[in-house]
Design a protein around this motif. Sequence first.
Motif, PDB file in Angstrom:
ATOM      1  N   LYS A   1     -23.181 -41.680  53.012  1.00 47.74           N
ATOM      2  CA  LYS A   1     -21.803 -41.822  52.532  1.00 47.74           C
ATOM      3  C   LYS A   1     -20.953 -40.632  52.956  1.00 47.74           C
ATOM      4  CE  LYS A   1     -22.551 -44.595  48.341  1.00 47.74           C
ATOM      5  NZ  LYS A   1     -22.456 -44.597  46.870  1.00 47.74           N
ATOM      6  N   GLU A   2     -21.474 -39.435  52.776  1.00 50.99           N
ATOM      7  CA  GLU A   2     -20.720 -38.239  53.146  1.00 50.99           C
ATOM      8  C   GLU A   2     -20.449 -38.212  54.649  1.00 50.99           C
ATOM      9  OE1 GLU A   2     -19.298 -36.074  51.080  1.00 50.99           O
ATOM     10  OE2 GLU A   2     -20.001 -37.502  49.556  1.00 50.99           O
ATOM     11  N   LEU A   3     -21.433 -38.627  55.431  1.00 45.16           N
ATOM     12  CA  LEU A   3     -21.262 -38.663  56.883  1.00 45.16           C
ATOM     13  C   LEU A   3     -20.185 -39.665  57.278  1.00 45.16           C
ATOM     14  CD1 LEU A   3     -22.145 -37.884  59.762  1.00 45.16           C
ATOM     15  CD2 LEU A   3     -23.952 -39.627  59.581  1.00 45.16           C
ATOM     16  N   ALA A   4     -20.204 -40.848  56.673  1.00 43.54           N
ATOM     17  CA  ALA A   4     -19.248 -41.902  57.022  1.00 43.54           C
ATOM     18  C   ALA A   4     -17.806 -41.469  56.796  1.00 43.54           C
ATOM     19  CB  ALA A   4     -19.547 -43.164  56.221  1.00 43.54           C
ATOM     20  N   LYS A   5     -17.593 -40.614  55.818  1.00 41.25           N
ATOM     21  CA  LYS A   5     -16.236 -40.158  55.501  1.00 41.25           C
ATOM     22  C   LYS A   5     -15.696 -39.160  56.522  1.00 41.25           C
ATOM     23  CE  LYS A   5     -17.006 -40.566  50.494  1.00 41.25           C
ATOM     24  NZ  LYS A   5     -17.175 -39.789  49.231  1.00 41.25           N
ATOM     25  N   THR A   6     -16.588 -38.558  57.300  1.00 48.61           N
ATOM     26  CA  THR A   6     -16.166 -37.457  58.176  1.00 48.61           C
ATOM     27  C   THR A   6     -16.118 -37.826  59.652  1.00 48.61           C
ATOM     28  OG1 THR A   6     -18.437 -36.648  58.488  1.00 48.61           O
ATOM     29  CG2 THR A   6     -17.219 -35.829  56.566  1.00 48.61           C
ATOM     30  N   VAL A   7     -16.442 -39.077  60.009  1.00 43.35           N
ATOM     31  CA  VAL A   7     -16.504 -39.457  61.429  1.00 43.35           C
ATOM     32  C   VAL A   7     -15.396 -40.454  61.756  1.00 43.35           C
ATOM     33  CG1 VAL A   7     -18.970 -39.015  61.653  1.00 43.35           C
ATOM     34  CG2 VAL A   7     -18.183 -41.288  60.915  1.00 43.35           C
ATOM     35  N   ASP A   8     -15.200 -40.649  63.063  1.00 38.40           N
ATOM     36  CA  ASP A   8     -14.174 -41.590  63.527  1.00 38.40           C
ATOM     37  C   ASP A   8     -14.675 -43.021  63.572  1.00 38.40           C
ATOM     38  OD1 ASP A   8     -12.217 -39.524  64.061  1.00 38.40           O
ATOM     39  OD2 ASP A   8     -13.465 -38.963  65.787  1.00 38.40           O
ATOM     40  N   ALA A   9     -15.985 -43.208  63.633  1.00 35.58           N
ATOM     41  CA  ALA A   9     -16.549 -44.555  63.679  1.00 35.58           C
ATOM     42  C   ALA A   9     -17.966 -44.533  63.129  1.00 35.58           C
ATOM     43  CB  ALA A   9     -16.551 -45.087  65.106  1.00 35.58           C
ATOM     44  N   VAL A  10     -18.333 -45.626  62.458  1.00 40.75           N
ATOM     45  CA  VAL A  10     -19.695 -45.790  61.936  1.00 40.75           C
ATOM     46  C   VAL A  10     -20.315 -47.018  62.587  1.00 40.75           C
ATOM     47  CG1 VAL A  10     -21.100 -46.259  59.895  1.00 40.75           C
ATOM     48  CG2 VAL A  10     -19.138 -44.724  59.727  1.00 40.75           C
TER      49      VAL A  10
ATOM     50  N   ILE B   1     -28.825 -53.993  53.173  1.00 37.03           N
ATOM     51  CA  ILE B   1     -27.645 -54.614  52.558  1.00 37.03           C
ATOM     52  C   ILE B   1     -26.929 -53.606  51.658  1.00 37.03           C
ATOM     53  CG2 ILE B   1     -26.867 -56.371  50.914  1.00 37.03           C
ATOM     54  CD1 ILE B   1     -29.090 -58.190  51.994  1.00 37.03           C
ATOM     55  N   LYS B   2     -27.690 -52.887  50.878  1.00 42.38           N
ATOM     56  CA  LYS B   2     -27.109 -51.864  49.993  1.00 42.38           C
ATOM     57  C   LYS B   2     -26.413 -50.779  50.818  1.00 42.38           C
ATOM     58  CE  LYS B   2     -28.490 -48.615  46.310  1.00 42.38           C
ATOM     59  NZ  LYS B   2     -27.584 -49.122  45.260  1.00 42.38           N
ATOM     60  N   LEU B   3     -27.040 -50.371  51.917  1.00 47.43           N
ATOM     61  CA  LEU B   3     -26.465 -49.362  52.804  1.00 47.43           C
ATOM     62  C   LEU B   3     -25.108 -49.813  53.345  1.00 47.43           C
ATOM     63  CD1 LEU B   3     -26.880 -46.710  54.509  1.00 47.43           C
ATOM     64  CD2 LEU B   3     -27.921 -48.195  56.255  1.00 47.43           C
ATOM     65  N   ILE B   4     -25.042 -51.043  53.846  1.00 46.84           N
ATOM     66  CA  ILE B   4     -23.793 -51.555  54.418  1.00 46.84           C
ATOM     67  C   ILE B   4     -22.714 -51.688  53.357  1.00 46.84           C
ATOM     68  CG2 ILE B   4     -22.716 -53.542  55.546  1.00 46.84           C
ATOM     69  CD1 ILE B   4     -25.473 -54.035  56.890  1.00 46.84           C
ATOM     70  N   LYS B   5     -23.087 -52.241  52.204  1.00 43.91           N
ATOM     71  CA  LYS B   5     -22.091 -52.505  51.165  1.00 43.91           C
ATOM     72  C   LYS B   5     -21.507 -51.218  50.585  1.00 43.91           C
ATOM     73  CE  LYS B   5     -22.365 -55.907  48.317  1.00 43.91           C
ATOM     74  NZ  LYS B   5     -21.268 -56.702  48.884  1.00 43.91           N
TER      75      LYS B   5
ATOM     76  N   GLY C   1     -20.223 -48.957  54.315  1.00 45.08           N
ATOM     77  CA  GLY C   1     -19.275 -49.620  55.202  1.00 45.08           C
ATOM     78  C   GLY C   1     -17.816 -49.471  54.814  1.00 45.08           C
ATOM     79  N   PRO C   2     -17.451 -49.706  53.545  1.00 39.38           N
ATOM     80  CA  PRO C   2     -16.039 -49.620  53.148  1.00 39.38           C
ATOM     81  C   PRO C   2     -15.451 -48.210  53.225  1.00 39.38           C
ATOM     82  CG  PRO C   2     -17.290 -50.944  51.578  1.00 39.38           C
ATOM     83  CD  PRO C   2     -18.286 -50.265  52.464  1.00 39.38           C
ATOM     84  N   LEU C   3     -16.267 -47.187  53.413  1.00 35.93           N
ATOM     85  CA  LEU C   3     -15.778 -45.810  53.440  1.00 35.93           C
ATOM     86  C   LEU C   3     -15.157 -45.431  54.780  1.00 35.93           C
ATOM     87  CD1 LEU C   3     -18.735 -44.045  51.573  1.00 35.93           C
ATOM     88  CD2 LEU C   3     -16.577 -44.902  50.625  1.00 35.93           C
ATOM     89  N   ASN C   4     -15.332 -46.276  55.788  1.00 32.40           N
ATOM     90  CA  ASN C   4     -14.757 -45.990  57.103  1.00 32.40           C
ATOM     91  C   ASN C   4     -14.224 -47.285  57.702  1.00 32.40           C
ATOM     92  OD1 ASN C   4     -14.530 -45.451  60.033  1.00 32.40           O
ATOM     93  ND2 ASN C   4     -15.531 -43.513  59.530  1.00 32.40           N
ATOM     94  N   LYS C   5     -12.920 -47.304  58.009  1.00 34.59           N
ATOM     95  CA  LYS C   5     -12.315 -48.553  58.494  1.00 34.59           C
ATOM     96  C   LYS C   5     -12.819 -48.939  59.879  1.00 34.59           C
ATOM     97  CE  LYS C   5      -8.111 -46.207  60.224  1.00 34.59           C
ATOM     98  NZ  LYS C   5      -8.387 -46.426  61.644  1.00 34.59           N
TER      99      LYS C   5
END
Length: 436
Positions: free
Chosen positions: A144-153, A203-207, A210-214
């Motif tokens: 989650k922390e990583l997803a918030k700091t990158v340009d794409a996941v 599934i839990k990982l994506i849900k 996923g929403p943390l990075n557009k």
Amino acid sequence: MEMCHTKYFGEKLIEAVKNGQVSEETINKAALRIVRTLLAFTEADSKEYSKDLIGCKEHINLALEAAEKSMTLLKNDQNVLPFSKEKTKRIAVIGKLGNQENIGDHGSSRVFPEYVVTPLEGIKRIAVNSEVIFNDGQDLLKAKELAKTVDAVIFVVGYNHDDEGEFIENADDTNTSQIIGEGHRFAAGGDRKGSLGLKRDEIKLIKEVGPLNKNSVVVLIGGSMIMIEEWKNDVSAILMAYYPGMEGGTAIAKTLFGDVNPGGKLPFVIPAHESDLPQTDWEATEITYEYYHGYAKLEKEGKSPSLPFGFGLSYTTFSISNARFEVRNNQIIASCEVENTGNREGDEVVQMYIGFSQSKVDRPVKVLRGFERVSLKPGEKKVVSIACPIEKIKWFNPDTNKWELEMMDYEVYIGNSSDSKDLIAGKVSIGSHVNS
């Protein structure tokens, strides 16, 4: 022939011949077909090939081309794909399959390439000016922390040979996870157990991530249909990569960053609910397959899928128009004009379906009876014609033990998926003048 273990043939077949259940003539005909096939292949493949051909450059290029052409784009909200190599400076690749050499079955269809490009390696090679960070997804908080700091996941999730490969005993594979029997024999592979969707942790990982990075995309790895309904709204894009082979990571990366425009189509329907498919007893030793399955079953029962059979998006747009349908030379012919209405070169797969609403016997709503892949530059237009031999619309009559042709009106459809909104409909009449 009986593959791969003798159960019904062998001694049982000999006994059936002796007691008159099977005639010697039937055995002779079957043997002749086998010998004829062996001789045909011997004649066709009479030349010898050097071992230098194994893994040669031409074959590697062909493997890459096959992977690129199979990439199937299932979702692309706000045209988040393709990613920009210039603007996407930090990229997170999340999921343990992102860093695995995963080319499918470890049973009788296993191959041993000199190397395999993983998704992570492919992305690093394509996005050379970007920082690519791998996270296996096991620590949800870190993901989650990583997803918030990158340009794409980029999530890489799905299956490997242990999940859906051929079941093999005494496997010599370090990835095998199960020990059976008193002799500590290793076993690997087999059918997916319990669900046709992703594993619960994925599934839990994506849900949750996923929403943390557009700019989030799921890359699916697997040999057949994977349910998406539970999590499809939690990411912006979905790419079905199947098992893309030794150059799979390259093909995935080139597609994500726009060097390849995806043109693949789903060879299966993705239902909205698993209950829409034939139900399976996972512990059964024998299964009886009923007549209807896949998209034919859903259409017959009037159930809407999550994504239809034959579906696939592109980075450009296409229009299909001026459809024509006719019967000529014992063939049903459907033709149309296909135009690339977008600003990128791309491939479209035009599909022809035949419908049987006038039939007096139980038949599908419609079935695929031909397709053609066409490449078009921006603004280019081509006429595509697809022919279905009359032979291919017959039905098998068990009472007469023959394939029979119904003299009636048949619906004919042409378009780019099995969904009625993606098809142009017409009709042809098959009368007694047609050779049956």
